[in-house]
Write an enzyme that holds these catalytic residues in place. Sequence first.
Site, PDB file in Angstrom:
ATOM      1  N   LYS A  53      80.026  90.270   7.769  1.00  8.52           N
ATOM      2  CA  LYS A  53      79.313  90.798   8.947  1.00  8.52           C
ATOM      3  C   LYS A  53      78.654  89.647   9.715  1.00  8.52           C
ATOM      4  O   LYS A  53      78.761  89.573  10.938  1.00  8.52           O
ATOM      5  CB  LYS A  53      78.254  91.827   8.511  1.00  8.52           C
ATOM      6  CG  LYS A  53      78.865  93.151   8.052  1.00  8.52           C
ATOM      7  CD  LYS A  53      77.861  94.104   7.404  1.00  8.52           C
ATOM      8  CE  LYS A  53      78.569  95.343   6.872  1.00  8.52           C
ATOM      9  NZ  LYS A  53      77.713  96.265   6.128  1.00  8.52           N
ATOM     10  N   GLN A  97      71.702  96.397   4.142  1.00  7.10           N
ATOM     11  CA  GLN A  97      72.903  96.702   3.349  1.00  7.10           C
ATOM     12  C   GLN A  97      72.566  97.666   2.201  1.00  7.10           C
ATOM     13  O   GLN A  97      71.599  97.469   1.472  1.00  7.10           O
ATOM     14  CB  GLN A  97      73.502  95.395   2.804  1.00  7.10           C
ATOM     15  CG  GLN A  97      74.803  95.557   2.049  1.00  7.10           C
ATOM     16  CD  GLN A  97      75.979  95.967   2.931  1.00  7.10           C
ATOM     17  OE1 GLN A  97      75.966  95.815   4.141  1.00  7.10           O
ATOM     18  NE2 GLN A  97      77.017  96.521   2.313  1.00  7.10           N
ATOM     19  N   ASP A 120      73.513 100.880  12.246  1.00  6.38           N
ATOM     20  CA  ASP A 120      74.241 101.656  11.238  1.00  6.38           C
ATOM     21  C   ASP A 120      74.309 103.132  11.626  1.00  6.38           C
ATOM     22  O   ASP A 120      75.046 103.909  10.994  1.00  6.38           O
ATOM     23  CB  ASP A 120      73.489 101.573   9.898  1.00  6.38           C
ATOM     24  CG  ASP A 120      74.236 100.791   8.849  1.00  6.38           C
ATOM     25  OD1 ASP A 120      75.462 100.650   8.970  1.00  6.38           O
ATOM     26  OD2 ASP A 120      73.582 100.339   7.899  1.00  6.38           O
TER      27      ASP A 120
HETATM   28  N1  GUN Z   1      77.291  99.720   2.268  1.00  6.80           N
HETATM   29  C1  GUN Z   1      78.574 100.162   2.343  1.00  6.80           C
HETATM   30  N2  GUN Z   1      78.865 100.532   3.605  1.00  6.80           N
HETATM   31  C2  GUN Z   1      77.757 100.338   4.338  1.00  6.80           C
HETATM   32  C3  GUN Z   1      77.438 100.534   5.717  1.00  6.80           C
HETATM   33  O1  GUN Z   1      78.250 100.977   6.534  1.00  6.80           O
HETATM   34  N3  GUN Z   1      76.170 100.209   6.086  1.00  6.80           N
HETATM   35  C4  GUN Z   1      75.263  99.728   5.208  1.00  6.80           C
HETATM   36  N4  GUN Z   1      74.046  99.444   5.666  1.00  6.80           N
HETATM   37  N5  GUN Z   1      75.529  99.525   3.926  1.00  6.80           N
HETATM   38  C5  GUN Z   1      76.772  99.830   3.502  1.00  6.80           C
END
Ligand code: GUN
Length: 299
Positions: A53, A97, A120
């Site tokens: 990311k 995350q 998100d």
């Molecule tokens: N962990 C797995 N997928 C995601 C996501 O789309 N966003 C976040 N914040 N954590 C994740």
Amino acid sequence: MAKVIDGKAVAAGVVDQVSAASKALEAETGVRPGLAVVIVGDDPASHVYVSSKSRMAKQCGFKSVQHTLPAHTTQAELEALVDTLNADREIHGILVQLPLPDHLDSDAVIQSILPGKDVDGLHVVNAGKLMTGDLDGGLISCTPAGAMLFVRQTHGADLSGLNAVVIGRSNLFGKPMSALLLAANATVTTAHSRTRDLPGVCRNADILVAAVGRPQMVRADWVKPGATVIDVGINRIDAPERGEGKTRLVGDVAFDECAEVASTITPVPGGVGPMTIAMLMANTVTAAMRAQGLKPPSF
Ligand code: GUN
């Protein structure tokens, strides 16, 4: 044999669009989109996701900040960091995350993010906007937004008359995916582990979206001939055929046999996966443009 959607190519197209919007924003206002990614603890898979990311954010021309906190971080410390990022004018998107270590209350942390910076799409304000059909006012969860882009490319924007079945009802995917399909006029069933006759329900789907986390659960006889099948699962299974101790990634759909029945299908890996990061970038540039009072492009 079904048409196989190339998620990497579609994601690259989105990233190009994001980079162009980011460049134009900076040229016009001097503002560079800023994304802060927060990770707590040392789960190796989460670190891999977070690194990609951060890398992609830089590639899009963003200011990219990563906060890596130790596993023993307290709720108060994490929420204090979110407060600082909420107040930081150079940060337009905040992503914490998941999953967080067990002693932390994930929902309280997510709800402490300003809705305008919640890239998100998990804050109740953003989830509520999606549920009420306000698709242009909030931020939409990245994986369903990416899966929906595939659906639009295959069927167009109006799904009137089509039956869609989503297997899975999580806040991160199943519920927002069902809401997006409904907003596009599909007739939507949200199926889950308590659904009676799941194969029969799935056989009714013109658009079948699987997000259950069970390797290759969806079989060919669950798929309506000619359906569009979107596989959101990522499961690692043993692959002794590749050598002792080897593994491989598979989705929630038994790809080879379902590809014989469907008309369009996504592979794993290389389907929905690359779209999640691309849509995170799209949400970040969207948040940055809105913060400047500008209308973002539609992705
Ligand atoms: N962990 C797995 N997928 C995601 C996501 O789309 N966003 C976040 N914040 N954590 C994740």
